[in-house]
Write an enzyme that holds these catalytic residues in place. Structure first.
Site, PDB file in Angstrom:
ATOM      1  N   ASP A 166      -9.743   6.028  -2.675  1.00 22.88           N
ATOM      2  CA  ASP A 166      -8.549   6.510  -3.365  1.00 22.88           C
ATOM      3  C   ASP A 166      -8.982   7.189  -4.668  1.00 22.88           C
ATOM      4  O   ASP A 166     -10.171   7.418  -4.905  1.00 22.88           O
ATOM      5  CB  ASP A 166      -7.568   5.357  -3.623  1.00 22.88           C
ATOM      6  N   GLU A 226       0.824  -1.211   0.000  1.00 22.49           N
ATOM      7  CA  GLU A 226       0.000   0.000   0.000  1.00 22.49           C
ATOM      8  C   GLU A 226       0.859   1.262   0.000  1.00 22.49           C
ATOM      9  O   GLU A 226       0.542   2.232  -0.682  1.00 22.49           O
ATOM     10  CB  GLU A 226      -0.952   0.015   1.197  1.00 22.49           C
ATOM     11  N   TYR A 261      -6.814   6.276   4.006  1.00 20.73           N
ATOM     12  CA  TYR A 261      -6.857   5.287   2.929  1.00 20.73           C
ATOM     13  C   TYR A 261      -6.113   4.006   3.309  1.00 20.73           C
ATOM     14  O   TYR A 261      -6.633   2.898   3.217  1.00 20.73           O
ATOM     15  CB  TYR A 261      -6.277   5.866   1.618  1.00 20.73           C
TER      16      TYR A 261
END
Length: 341
Positions: free
Chosen positions: A136, A35, A118
């Site tokens: 996102d 991520e 996020y």
DNA sequence: TTCCAGGACA
DNA sequence: TGTCCTGGAA
């Protein structure tokens, strides 16, 4: 509102999901690495970094024991280096406060450096099934089109509105699948330019499609000011073919990466100017050649001149040219290093 | 050559 | 709300 939105979306996902390395695991450490690396970075560009990162730092303990320089070297060229510095801080915290067990709860993740809403939502939904929706760029694009949302993209009101719509849907299924499906759909079908409305399973209820304004959404922010800067790097090579470098520590671009001696000016300078500047520091120097290039960042354009000089002395802390490969450099500097080695 | 996508944080 | 970077698409 589309009926069975989550159900249709996840059915689509099961058939169309992309085979990505970090989808083979539920290890929160690896999900976190993926991520962070994919923040502001396309999958094509980020995947090689992910693979070499995991290879070099297979767990959070190994990462926490590395030096920042080693870590930056693995990530050289990836861009947005503050996220990498934050990874290092985060790893050390996880080792100490969580006994090297990477947390999976949103409330714990959100407190860690470099993890925002996020990333905390992504990790917690994938690794512990928490119903936190990811918003996102892909999700913003998809929802702004489905519901004709005219708020500026990335604004907080836009994210709030999308979460409000999505939070009822995410409860119905596996939230990790739902989130990954959302992002895959946004990136593969509801793409920025080459959107595939003919393949879209939601086009019948899509507001933007109905009004033929798909290419106008999401609403972008405009008019960023771009400043022009002039960098002069002095690559001074001593008698034993060594050069001096240092780590950038200013509150500016490329923090924690290495560079040669830098003189920033208001305009381009001449060979004579360069010689005059260096004469104060070195004796018997001879100008060899100049490399120049232009490098664009979001808010600035850098005009960079690399002045290559030779001097008749031996530096105390010089580094021989081949060993420069062991240090992390910004993209344009590394480009020139490859040329002069 | 220009344009643009893409999260965290001060 | 502006600033971090790079590379692929147009």
């Amino acid at each position: 509102m589309e009926n069975n939105f989550a159900k249709k979306l996840i059915e689509w996902y099961k058939i169309n999901l992309r085979d990505l390395p970090w989808r083979k695991t539920n290890d929160p450490y690896k999900i976190w690495v993926s991520e962070i690396i994919l923040q502001q970075t396309r999958i094509d560009q980020g995947t090689p970094y992910y693979l070499s990162f995991i290879n070099k730092f297979p767990n959070v303990k190994k990462l926490s024991e590395s030096t920042l320089d080693e870590l930056m070297k693995v990530c050289q060229g990836i861009g947005y280096y503050n996220r990498i510095v934050n990874m290092h801080k985060c790893a050390k915290i996880v080792v100490i406060e969580y006994n090297s067990n990477f947390p999976t709860k949103y409330s714990e993740l959100i407190k860690l450096p470099g993890i925002g809403d996020y990333t905390a939502s992504a990790i917690s939904s994938i690794c512990s099934g928490e119903s936190k929706m990811v918003v996102d760029g892909n999700v913003i694009r998809l929802f702004s089109r489905l519901y004709n949302l005219n708020y500026q993209q990335h604004s907080s009101i836009m994210k709030k509105t999308i979460k409000k719509i999505g939070e009822k849907e995410i409860l119905k299924f596996n939230s990790g699948d739902f989130n990954q499906a959302l992002m895959d759909y946004g990136s593969m079908i509801c793409s920025p330019k080459k959107y595939k409305c003919d393949k879209c399973i939601f086009s019948k209820s899509c507001e933007a499609f109905k009004f033929d304004i798909v290419d106008e959404l999401p609403v972008k922010k405009k008019n960023i000011t771009i400043s022009q800067r002039f960098f002069n790097y002095f690559v001074v090579i001593d008698k034993s073919l060594k050069v001096k470098i240092h780590k950038r520590k200013e509150k500016d671009i490329w923090n924690n990466l290495y560079e040669f001696e830098l003189l920033e000016t208001n305009n381009k300078i001449s060979v004579k100017d360069a010689e005059t500047y260096l004469e104060e520091k070195h004796q018997r120097l001879s100008f060899k050649k100049k490399h120049q290039l232009s490098h664009k960042l979001t808010h600035q354009v850098l005009s960079i001149d690399f002045w290559i000089f030779e001097v008749d002395e031996v530096f105390k802390y010089g580094i021989d040219l081949p060993s420069l490969n062991n240090y992390p450099f910004p993209k344009p500097i590394f480009t020139i290093i490859s040329k002069i080695q």
